[in-house]
Design an enzyme around this catalytic site. Structure first.
Site, PDB file in Angstrom:
ATOM      1  N   CYS A  13       0.789  -1.254  -0.059  1.00 53.45           N
ATOM      2  CA  CYS A  13       0.000   0.052   0.006  1.00 53.45           C
ATOM      3  C   CYS A  13       0.673   1.407  -0.104  1.00 53.45           C
ATOM      4  O   CYS A  13       0.254   2.359  -0.187  1.00 53.45           O
ATOM      5  CB  CYS A  13      -0.929   0.076   1.234  1.00 53.45           C
ATOM      6  SG  CYS A  13      -2.185  -1.315   1.077  1.00 53.45           S
ATOM      7  N   HIS A  50      -3.418   7.507   1.490  1.00 51.92           N
ATOM      8  CA  HIS A  50      -3.788   6.147   1.173  1.00 51.92           C
ATOM      9  C   HIS A  50      -5.244   5.825   1.699  1.00 51.92           C
ATOM     10  O   HIS A  50      -5.281   5.919   2.919  1.00 51.92           O
ATOM     11  CB  HIS A  50      -2.767   5.196   1.840  1.00 51.92           C
ATOM     12  CG  HIS A  50      -3.059   3.619   1.547  1.00 51.92           C
ATOM     13  ND1 HIS A  50      -3.592   2.990   0.377  1.00 51.92           N
ATOM     14  CD2 HIS A  50      -3.335   2.730   2.359  1.00 51.92           C
ATOM     15  CE1 HIS A  50      -3.952   1.993   0.409  1.00 51.92           C
ATOM     16  NE2 HIS A  50      -3.581   1.723   1.763  1.00 51.92           N
ATOM     17  N   ASN A  60      -9.754  -0.241  -0.428  1.00 49.01           N
ATOM     18  CA  ASN A  60      -8.343  -0.257  -0.524  1.00 49.01           C
ATOM     19  C   ASN A  60      -7.873  -0.617  -1.912  1.00 49.01           C
ATOM     20  O   ASN A  60      -7.855  -2.030  -1.981  1.00 49.01           O
ATOM     21  CB  ASN A  60      -7.891  -0.884   0.776  1.00 49.01           C
ATOM     22  CG  ASN A  60      -6.290  -0.688   0.930  1.00 49.01           C
ATOM     23  OD1 ASN A  60      -5.640  -0.338  -0.039  1.00 49.01           O
ATOM     24  ND2 ASN A  60      -5.805  -1.280   2.048  1.00 49.01           N
TER      25      ASN A  60
HETATM   26  N1  ACO Z   1     -18.264  -8.340   8.604  1.00 48.17           N
HETATM   27  C1  ACO Z   1     -18.772  -8.555   9.999  1.00 48.17           C
HETATM   28  N2  ACO Z   1     -18.096  -9.045  11.175  1.00 48.17           N
HETATM   29  C2  ACO Z   1     -16.498  -9.064  10.967  1.00 48.17           C
HETATM   30  C3  ACO Z   1     -15.859  -8.797   9.546  1.00 48.17           C
HETATM   31  C4  ACO Z   1     -16.921  -8.360   8.444  1.00 48.17           C
HETATM   32  N3  ACO Z   1     -16.207  -8.043   7.360  1.00 48.17           N
HETATM   33  N4  ACO Z   1     -14.863  -8.941   9.808  1.00 48.17           N
HETATM   34  C5  ACO Z   1     -14.503  -9.110  10.869  1.00 48.17           C
HETATM   35  N5  ACO Z   1     -15.587  -9.140  11.556  1.00 48.17           N
HETATM   36  C6  ACO Z   1     -15.897  -9.310  13.084  1.00 48.17           C
HETATM   37  C7  ACO Z   1     -14.801 -10.048  13.836  1.00 48.17           C
HETATM   38  O1  ACO Z   1     -14.651 -11.528  13.575  1.00 48.17           O
HETATM   39  C8  ACO Z   1     -14.930  -9.736  15.134  1.00 48.17           C
HETATM   40  O2  ACO Z   1     -15.843 -10.567  15.770  1.00 48.17           O
HETATM   41  P1  ACO Z   1     -15.866 -11.002  17.200  1.00 48.17           P
HETATM   42  O3  ACO Z   1     -15.774  -9.697  17.952  1.00 48.17           O
HETATM   43  O4  ACO Z   1     -17.030 -11.922  17.420  1.00 48.17           O
HETATM   44  O5  ACO Z   1     -14.451 -11.838  17.317  1.00 48.17           O
HETATM   45  C9  ACO Z   1     -15.332  -8.228  15.210  1.00 48.17           C
HETATM   46  O6  ACO Z   1     -16.031  -8.087  13.797  1.00 48.17           O
HETATM   47  C10 ACO Z   1     -14.466  -7.173  15.343  1.00 48.17           C
HETATM   48  O7  ACO Z   1     -13.177  -7.564  14.518  1.00 48.17           O
HETATM   49  P2  ACO Z   1     -12.052  -6.642  14.670  1.00 48.17           P
HETATM   50  O8  ACO Z   1     -10.838  -7.134  13.620  1.00 48.17           O
HETATM   51  O9  ACO Z   1     -11.486  -6.334  16.015  1.00 48.17           O
HETATM   52  O10 ACO Z   1     -12.344  -5.342  13.893  1.00 48.17           O
HETATM   53  P3  ACO Z   1     -11.841  -3.770  13.792  1.00 48.17           P
HETATM   54  O11 ACO Z   1     -12.527  -2.656  14.579  1.00 48.17           O
HETATM   55  O12 ACO Z   1     -10.307  -3.877  14.215  1.00 48.17           O
HETATM   56  O13 ACO Z   1     -11.844  -3.600  12.187  1.00 48.17           O
HETATM   57  C11 ACO Z   1     -10.551  -3.705  10.309  1.00 48.17           C
HETATM   58  C12 ACO Z   1     -11.390  -4.281  11.435  1.00 48.17           C
HETATM   59  C13 ACO Z   1     -11.541  -2.843   9.759  1.00 48.17           C
HETATM   60  C14 ACO Z   1      -9.852  -4.364   9.474  1.00 48.17           C
HETATM   61  C15 ACO Z   1      -9.374  -2.488  11.051  1.00 48.17           C
HETATM   62  O14 ACO Z   1      -8.566  -3.124  11.798  1.00 48.17           O
HETATM   63  C16 ACO Z   1      -8.437  -2.004   9.993  1.00 48.17           C
HETATM   64  O15 ACO Z   1      -8.625  -1.256   9.163  1.00 48.17           O
HETATM   65  N6  ACO Z   1      -7.138  -2.072  10.209  1.00 48.17           N
HETATM   66  C17 ACO Z   1      -6.233  -1.621   9.430  1.00 48.17           C
HETATM   67  C18 ACO Z   1      -5.989  -2.131   8.026  1.00 48.17           C
HETATM   68  C19 ACO Z   1      -5.174  -1.334   7.076  1.00 48.17           C
HETATM   69  O16 ACO Z   1      -5.130  -0.108   7.293  1.00 48.17           O
HETATM   70  N7  ACO Z   1      -4.364  -1.839   6.092  1.00 48.17           N
HETATM   71  C20 ACO Z   1      -3.780  -1.262   5.408  1.00 48.17           C
HETATM   72  C21 ACO Z   1      -2.466  -1.896   4.713  1.00 48.17           C
HETATM   73  S1  ACO Z   1      -3.273  -2.857   3.862  1.00 48.17           S
HETATM   74  C22 ACO Z   1      -1.758  -3.339   2.609  1.00 48.17           C
HETATM   75  O17 ACO Z   1      -0.956  -3.194   2.813  1.00 48.17           O
HETATM   76  C23 ACO Z   1      -2.099  -4.557   1.782  1.00 48.17           C
END
Ligand code: ACO
Length: 323
Positions: free
Chosen positions: A113, A250, A280
């Site tokens: 990214c 980004h 993304n």
């Molecule tokens: N739909 C519904 N529920 C979901 C989904 C989904 N698509 N995905 C995960 N959940 C659930 C999980 O299983 C979890 O359930 P549980 O509490 O029963 O275990 C709950 O939702 C919370 O999951 P978290 O992972 O804690 O959610 P979070 O608030 O952290 O959001 C996210 C996840 C959106 C991925 C976030 O962490 C994020 O944006 N991280 C950064 C990603 C990023 O910036 N990447 C950049 C680089 S990418 C690259 O270089 C290729």
């Protein structure tokens, strides 16, 4: 006087097929509400079968050349940032070179990214060192090909697309009023290799593999490392956050983008946002956002643009550009 690279024009391309959150509800256990609340994403573009990264890159590059008003024959360097090359080798950039008829040399770079900021920095350095005079810098991805469509924690986050800019060398005054790239700052920390990776590759499994991510850890690193690298860019140029006309970040997650804007005390109308419609798109996300704001007239000649990105590696960086 100082050798600088200015941006002569930009272009972008998105595949025709739009996949909404509602469409994804049919594939995995997710909801439009969850995706919008956690990420800001509402839809993304997905490349058609047979549509490759090089196709997206060529389409964006043709538009960038047209916008810049220059011939492909005047380009002597292509730096293509991609995580999803057509083939493991040769460089996808060489395919783009052949399609466009550019001269000189062409290479791919891989910083996931952060790829576009890395590619800008590399091309800028070639130009300032005198090894290239005019470069195409492209971010292009068919990231959908790396997704495990049964993994709801990753498949809802990404999309496909491409963006390109034409960089041209000139002699600037050496001040922050110069047009073009004022600075780039790059970082990586391989200690976090396992936080975001693809579970395959030519040297490990012999297969392409799928994206795996520890989302919460990435989120934490993103906010702290991006805050630091934008501050680094401003300090290096003796500029205050108030000098920034546009944050072109980004586009991974709206909550990360809002966090950086808050730290810079930038109002939301100074932030270019496409994550809602593109998801993304990895290396393509910054040039896609840049092009949108240039072509709709928001970004104007003389505006100061701050770009920042972080991705797998971890790799991250910033670029400060006067349009
Ligand atoms: N739909 C519904 N529920 C979901 C989904 C989904 N698509 N995905 C995960 N959940 C659930 C999980 O299983 C979890 O359930 P549980 O509490 O029963 O275990 C709950 O939702 C919370 O999951 P978290 O992972 O804690 O959610 P979070 O608030 O952290 O959001 C996210 C996840 C959106 C991925 C976030 O962490 C994020 O944006 N991280 C950064 C990603 C990023 O910036 N990447 C950049 C680089 S990418 C690259 O270089 C290729």
């Amino acid at each position: 006087m100082a050798k600088r690279s200015r941006i002569l024009g930009c272009g972008s391309y998105l595949p025709a097929n739009v996949v909404t959150n509602r469409d994804l509800e049919q594939r995995v256990d997710t909801s439009d509400e969850w995706i919008v609340q956690r990420t800001g994403i509402k839809s993304r573009h997905i490349a058609a079968e047979g549509e490759m990264t090089s196709d997206l890159a060529v389409a964006a590059a043709v538009r960038a050349l047209e916008h810049a008003g220059v011939d492909a024959g005047s380009i002597d360097c292509i730096v293509l940032a991609t995580t999803t090359p057509d083939n493991t080798f040769p460089a996808t950039a060489t395919k783009v070179q052949a399609a466009l008829g550019t001269k000189g040399f062409a290479l791919d770079i891989q910083a996931v990214c952060a790829g576009f900021v890395y590619a800008l920095s590399i091309a800028d350095n070639f130009i300032r060192a005198g090894q290239a005079t005019r470069a195409l810098v492209i971010g292009a991805e068919t990231f959908s090909r790396l997704l495990d469509w049964n993994d709801r924690t990753t498949c809802v986050l990404f999309g496909d697309g491409a963006g390109a800019v034409v960089l041209d060398g000139y002699e600037g005054a050496g001040t922050s009023n110069d047009r073009g790239l004022l600075s780039t700052h790059l970082h990586s920390d391989g200690a976090h290799y396992d936080l975001l990776y693809v579970d395959g590759g030519p040297s490990s499994t012999g297969m392409t593999g799928h994206v795996r991510m520890h989302g919460q850890d990435i989120f934490r690193h993103a906010v702290s490392k991006l805050s630091a690298v934008v501050e680094e860019a401003l300090t290096a140029n003796g500029l205050e956050p108030s000098a920034v006309d546009w944050l072109v970040p980004h586009q991974a997650n709206q909550r990360i983008i809002d966090g950086i804007a808050r730290k810079l005390k930038l109002s939301s109308d100074k932030v270019v946002l496409t994550v809602d419609r593109h998801g993304n798109t990895s290396a393509a996300s910054i040039p896609l956002a840049l092009c949108e704001a240039v072509h709709d007239g928001r970004i104007k000649r003389g505006d100061l643009i701050l770009m920042e990105a972080i991705g797998g590696g971890l790799s991250w960086g910033s670029a400060l550009v006067r349009w």
